[in-house]
Design a protein around this motif. Structure first.
Motif, PDB file in Angstrom:
ATOM      1  N   THR A   1      26.375  25.158   7.509  1.00 23.91           N
ATOM      2  CA  THR A   1      27.387  24.197   7.055  1.00 23.91           C
ATOM      3  C   THR A   1      28.339  24.790   6.020  1.00 23.91           C
ATOM      4  N   VAL A   2      27.919  25.836   5.303  1.00 22.43           N
ATOM      5  CA  VAL A   2      28.774  26.433   4.263  1.00 22.43           C
ATOM      6  C   VAL A   2      28.940  27.938   4.441  1.00 22.43           C
ATOM      7  N   SER A   3      28.234  28.532   5.372  1.00 15.37           N
ATOM      8  CA  SER A   3      28.246  29.988   5.523  1.00 15.37           C
ATOM      9  C   SER A   3      29.564  30.483   6.100  1.00 15.37           C
ATOM     10  N   PRO A   4      30.073  31.636   5.617  1.00 15.17           N
ATOM     11  CA  PRO A   4      31.283  32.218   6.219  1.00 15.17           C
ATOM     12  C   PRO A   4      31.044  32.720   7.634  1.00 15.17           C
ATOM     13  N   VAL A   5      29.771  32.901   8.011  1.00 15.13           N
ATOM     14  CA  VAL A   5      29.441  33.317   9.381  1.00 15.13           C
ATOM     15  C   VAL A   5      28.702  32.192  10.090  1.00 15.13           C
ATOM     16  N   GLY A   6      29.060  30.946   9.746  1.00 15.92           N
ATOM     17  CA  GLY A   6      28.396  29.800  10.348  1.00 15.92           C
ATOM     18  C   GLY A   6      28.531  29.749  11.853  1.00 15.92           C
ATOM     19  N   PHE A   7      29.664  30.244  12.378  1.00 19.42           N
ATOM     20  CA  PHE A   7      29.862  30.232  13.831  1.00 19.42           C
ATOM     21  C   PHE A   7      28.837  31.111  14.539  1.00 19.42           C
ATOM     22  N   MET A   8      28.436  32.217  13.894  1.00 22.68           N
ATOM     23  CA  MET A   8      27.423  33.087  14.489  1.00 22.68           C
ATOM     24  C   MET A   8      26.057  32.409  14.464  1.00 22.68           C
ATOM     25  N   LEU A   9      25.749  31.739  13.357  1.00 23.03           N
ATOM     26  CA  LEU A   9      24.469  31.038  13.262  1.00 23.03           C
ATOM     27  C   LEU A   9      24.376  29.923  14.286  1.00 23.03           C
ATOM     28  N   ARG A  10      25.477  29.188  14.454  1.00 25.96           N
ATOM     29  CA  ARG A  10      25.474  28.104  15.451  1.00 25.96           C
ATOM     30  C   ARG A  10      25.366  28.654  16.868  1.00 25.96           C
ATOM     31  N   ALA A  11      25.891  29.860  17.088  1.00 27.80           N
ATOM     32  CA  ALA A  11      25.773  30.485  18.406  1.00 27.80           C
ATOM     33  C   ALA A  11      24.319  30.805  18.737  1.00 27.80           C
ATOM     34  N   PHE A  12      23.490  31.024  17.699  1.00 25.81           N
ATOM     35  CA  PHE A  12      22.062  31.277  17.910  1.00 25.81           C
ATOM     36  C   PHE A  12      21.234  29.997  17.846  1.00 25.81           C
ATOM     37  N   GLY A  13      21.899  28.852  17.789  1.00 27.75           N
ATOM     38  CA  GLY A  13      21.197  27.583  17.838  1.00 27.75           C
ATOM     39  C   GLY A  13      20.779  27.028  16.504  1.00 27.75           C
ATOM     40  N   SER A  14      21.314  27.563  15.394  1.00 27.47           N
ATOM     41  CA  SER A  14      20.956  27.080  14.064  1.00 27.47           C
ATOM     42  C   SER A  14      22.020  26.113  13.573  1.00 27.47           C
ATOM     43  N   THR A  15      21.603  24.905  13.270  1.00 26.35           N
ATOM     44  CA  THR A  15      22.534  23.901  12.753  1.00 26.35           C
ATOM     45  C   THR A  15      22.280  23.587  11.284  1.00 26.35           C
ATOM     46  N   SER A  16      21.209  24.156  10.719  1.00 26.01           N
ATOM     47  CA  SER A  16      20.894  23.937   9.306  1.00 26.01           C
ATOM     48  C   SER A  16      20.104  25.137   8.794  1.00 26.01           C
ATOM     49  N   LEU A  17      19.900  25.164   7.482  1.00 30.05           N
ATOM     50  CA  LEU A  17      19.120  26.249   6.877  1.00 30.05           C
ATOM     51  C   LEU A  17      17.699  26.269   7.415  1.00 30.05           C
ATOM     52  N   VAL A  18      17.129  25.107   7.626  1.00 22.59           N
ATOM     53  CA  VAL A  18      15.763  25.022   8.148  1.00 22.59           C
ATOM     54  C   VAL A  18      15.656  25.679   9.516  1.00 22.59           C
ATOM     55  N   ASP A  19      16.662  25.479  10.362  1.00 19.85           N
ATOM     56  CA  ASP A  19      16.654  26.118  11.683  1.00 19.85           C
ATOM     57  C   ASP A  19      16.739  27.640  11.559  1.00 19.85           C
ATOM     58  N   ALA A  20      17.529  28.110  10.611  1.00 18.70           N
ATOM     59  CA  ALA A  20      17.740  29.559  10.471  1.00 18.70           C
ATOM     60  C   ALA A  20      16.511  30.285   9.964  1.00 18.70           C
ATOM     61  N   VAL A  21      15.619  29.585   9.238  1.00 20.83           N
ATOM     62  CA  VAL A  21      14.456  30.259   8.652  1.00 20.83           C
ATOM     63  C   VAL A  21      13.162  29.790   9.306  1.00 20.83           C
ATOM     64  N   GLN A  22      13.219  29.413  10.563  1.00 22.02           N
ATOM     65  CA  GLN A  22      11.985  29.110  11.285  1.00 22.02           C
ATOM     66  C   GLN A  22      11.075  30.341  11.303  1.00 22.02           C
ATOM     67  N   VAL A  23       9.782  30.112  11.369  1.00 28.48           N
ATOM     68  CA  VAL A  23       8.812  31.207  11.223  1.00 28.48           C
ATOM     69  C   VAL A  23       9.016  32.281  12.274  1.00 28.48           C
ATOM     70  N   ASP A  24       9.371  31.908  13.495  1.00 23.24           N
ATOM     71  CA  ASP A  24       9.547  32.917  14.533  1.00 23.24           C
ATOM     72  C   ASP A  24      10.792  33.773  14.303  1.00 23.24           C
ATOM     73  N   ARG A  25      11.752  33.277  13.534  1.00 19.51           N
ATOM     74  CA  ARG A  25      12.966  34.040  13.236  1.00 19.51           C
ATOM     75  C   ARG A  25      12.879  34.755  11.885  1.00 19.51           C
ATOM     76  N   LEU A  26      11.910  34.377  11.089  1.00 22.11           N
ATOM     77  CA  LEU A  26      11.882  34.843   9.702  1.00 22.11           C
ATOM     78  C   LEU A  26      11.763  36.364   9.556  1.00 22.11           C
ATOM     79  N   PRO A  27      10.940  37.081  10.357  1.00 19.68           N
ATOM     80  CA  PRO A  27      10.902  38.550  10.191  1.00 19.68           C
ATOM     81  C   PRO A  27      12.267  39.199  10.333  1.00 19.68           C
ATOM     82  N   PHE A  28      13.093  38.704  11.252  1.00 25.37           N
ATOM     83  CA  PHE A  28      14.427  39.267  11.443  1.00 25.37           C
ATOM     84  C   PHE A  28      15.344  38.895  10.282  1.00 25.37           C
ATOM     85  N   VAL A  29      15.207  37.652   9.780  1.00 21.59           N
ATOM     86  CA  VAL A  29      16.010  37.227   8.627  1.00 21.59           C
ATOM     87  C   VAL A  29      15.653  38.066   7.402  1.00 21.59           C
ATOM     88  N   LEU A  30      14.356  38.257   7.153  1.00 22.97           N
ATOM     89  CA  LEU A  30      13.922  39.054   6.006  1.00 22.97           C
ATOM     90  C   LEU A  30      14.338  40.512   6.157  1.00 22.97           C
TER      91      LEU A  30
END
Length: 311
Positions: free
Chosen positions: A148-177
């Motif tokens: 909702t506030v990220s400058p690369v929000g369009f990329m996050l939404r392209a991966f199916g993330s609509t909120s911070l909680v979606d972006a840091v799901q456990v299955d995605r977390l190793p890549f985020v970290l």
């Protein structure tokens, strides 16, 4: 005979003061070196060696009595231990592969552009992300990972993330970290690898070009093998830092309101043992296991990478 002996006597006596002067300079340099490292040695003993020895003592005792490997068995049976091992293992694989491939590739690209391009100011820019403390870096990434506030929000939404909680799901977390860790430490390693590339004799590169080798062939057959020690050093230091994963998942756990568990990493689990369950023996056992694994793999990379081989 007398005239022949006199110059020899003079040269012998004149050489003694010079030799004595060299010895006095060497002794002074030795004392200066000892003075420089003495403070570090004291801190190493106080905050490194002694805590490690105390952790070893705690890992094999319970209320002052020797219990063998009971603390380790208790940790192994904990339902939180093996998921934490899996989380840290996946993160290390993703991060180290990303780090080695991208840092080496970017270093080669920067070096191919030219030496003048990497000025002092540019090198400083590479170091800026690493200057941020772990918590500060994660706070910045909380903003980047929120669509909702990220400058690369369009990329996050392209991966199916609509909120911070979606972006840091456990299955995605190793890549985020891994992305956070890469952003924090890669710049400094690029500068280190760039310096290693500058140490490669230009005659060797020119000879390869004369023989018809193209840039990719030169990089694969000459530059990367000659960077092997520095790559091994980078892997050792990064692996040691990666096994101590703590700040990033802890801050993300608080920001995501429990989506990221408080026992996500081994260091977090050791923290829970020590300060939530008052079980310092179990915490020491986890710490000791991390130390042993890090030492074994570090020794492997040292010999595999020829870190102490002389040219």
């Amino acid at each position: 005979m007398t005239t022949l002996d006199q110059p020899t006597a003079r040269s012998t006596t004149s050489g003694r003061p010079a030799k004595a002067g060299r010895h006095s300079i060497e002794r002074a340099q030795g004392r200066m070196g000892a003075a420089f490292v003495s403070l570090y040695t004291l801190f190493l003993l106080a905050f490194g060696v002694l805590p490690m020895l105390y952790a070893i003592y705690l890992a094999f005792t319970k209320k002052g009595a020797f219990v063998g490997v009971d603390n380790f068995l208790k940790v192994f049976r904990d339902y939180r231990f093996w998921p934490a091992v899996e989380h840290v293992g996946i993160f290390l694989v993703v991060w180290l592969v990303m780090l080695v491939v991208l840092v080496v590739l970017l270093s080669l690209l920067v070096h191919s552009i030219g030496i003048r391009w990497l000025s002092t100011g540019t090198r400083f820019l590479f170091y800026i992300p690493g200057a941020l403390a772990g918590a500060s870096s994660v706070m910045l990434w909380l903003f980047v990972l929120d669509p909702t506030v990220s400058p690369v929000g369009f990329m996050l939404r392209a991966f199916g993330s609509t909120s911070l909680v979606d972006a840091v799901q456990v299955d995605r977390l190793p890549f985020v970290l891994a992305v956070i860790a890469f952003w924090t430490g890669a710049g400094g390693w690029i500068v280190v690898m760039y310096g290693a590339l500058n140490n490669i004799p230009k005659d060797v590169i020119e000879a390869a070009r004369v023989d018809g080798a193209r840039p990719i062939r030169i990089a694969w057959s000459i530059q990367i093998p000659l960077m092997r020690k520095w790559i091994a050093y980078m892997v050792i230091m990064s692996f040691a830092a990666g096994t101590q994963l703590f700040v990033e998942p802890r801050v993300l756990s608080q920001a995501s309101r429990g989506v990221v568990g408080q026992d996500y990493s081994l260091n977090q689990l050791a923290f829970l043992y020590a300060f939530k369950q008052s079980d310092f023996n179990g915490s020491a056992a986890i710490s000791l296991m991390l130390l042993v694994v890090a030492l074994v793999l570090s020794v492997y990379f040292v010999f595999k990478g020829g870190l102490f081989e002389r040219v």
